[in-house]
Design an enzyme around this catalytic site. Structure first.
Site, PDB file in Angstrom:
ATOM      1  N   LYS A  44       0.841  -1.212   0.000  1.00  0.00           N
ATOM      2  CA  LYS A  44       0.000   0.000   0.000  1.00  0.00           C
ATOM      3  C   LYS A  44       0.872   1.256   0.000  1.00  0.00           C
ATOM      4  O   LYS A  44       0.363   2.370   0.032  1.00  0.00           O
ATOM      5  CB  LYS A  44      -0.896   0.018   1.251  1.00  0.00           C
ATOM      6  N   LYS A  46       2.796   2.089   2.473  1.00  0.00           N
ATOM      7  CA  LYS A  46       2.804   2.618   3.846  1.00  0.00           C
ATOM      8  C   LYS A  46       3.894   1.913   4.637  1.00  0.00           C
ATOM      9  O   LYS A  46       4.028   0.699   4.568  1.00  0.00           O
ATOM     10  CB  LYS A  46       1.459   2.335   4.535  1.00  0.00           C
TER      11      LYS A  46
END
Ligand code: C2G
Length: 129
Positions: A44, A46
């Site tokens: 993602k 992240k």
């Protein structure tokens, strides 16, 4: 018995997360939370401050949470919904519309985000001090 399911990273667990989880739990009798693994978060884009193991423990400790499972990829939602017999998939409305296809399997709801708080904001505030 109504079972609610939600997905998220829950890094630096904050009041916005708790508000959402408590409101999702209030939609049913049980709330199952799928917490993104560190590997999936990398997908993602992240990078978490708090490890997957600690994010699982923190979310699991919340009174409104019935159970926690790992979120390992984008594609697992239909399988989870069927396997867990989830009646509702609930997310914050920054995801509005993104999971409408899950309407094939269960009710999909998007609840208003808590304004003024986010993991990104917390990270910026901490690094400023
Ligand atoms: N949230 C909220 N209010 C905030 C911040 C977050 O309601 N101020 C909600 C988000 O809308 C989301 C949940 O809290 O439903 C978890 O947010 P994140 O930890 O940022 O998760 P996210 O990166 O959005 O991952 O497959 C779905 C993804 O795993 C969701």
């Amino acid at each position: 018995m109504t079972r609610v399911l939600t997905y998220g990273t829950f890094d630096l667990l904050h009041i916005g997360h708790l508000n959402l989880l408590e409101r999702l739990r209030a939609l049913g009798d049980e709330l199952i939370v799928a917490v993104s693994t560190d590997e999936f978060n990398a997908e993602k884009g992240k990078r978490c401050v708090v490890s997957f193991e600690d994010r699982v423990r923190l979310v699991s400790a919340l009174k409104c949470v019935t159970d926690v499972i790992p979120e390992m990829n984008w594609a697992q939602k239909p399988h989870d919904i069927k396997r867990l017999n989830a009646d509702i998939l609930g997310m914050g409305n920054d995801w509005h519309g993104k999971f409408d296809s899950m309407n094939l399997y269960c009710k999909v709801v998007y609840l208003p985000r808590t304004e003024g708080i986010s993991t990104t904001f917390l990270r910026q505030e901490i690094s400023r001090r």
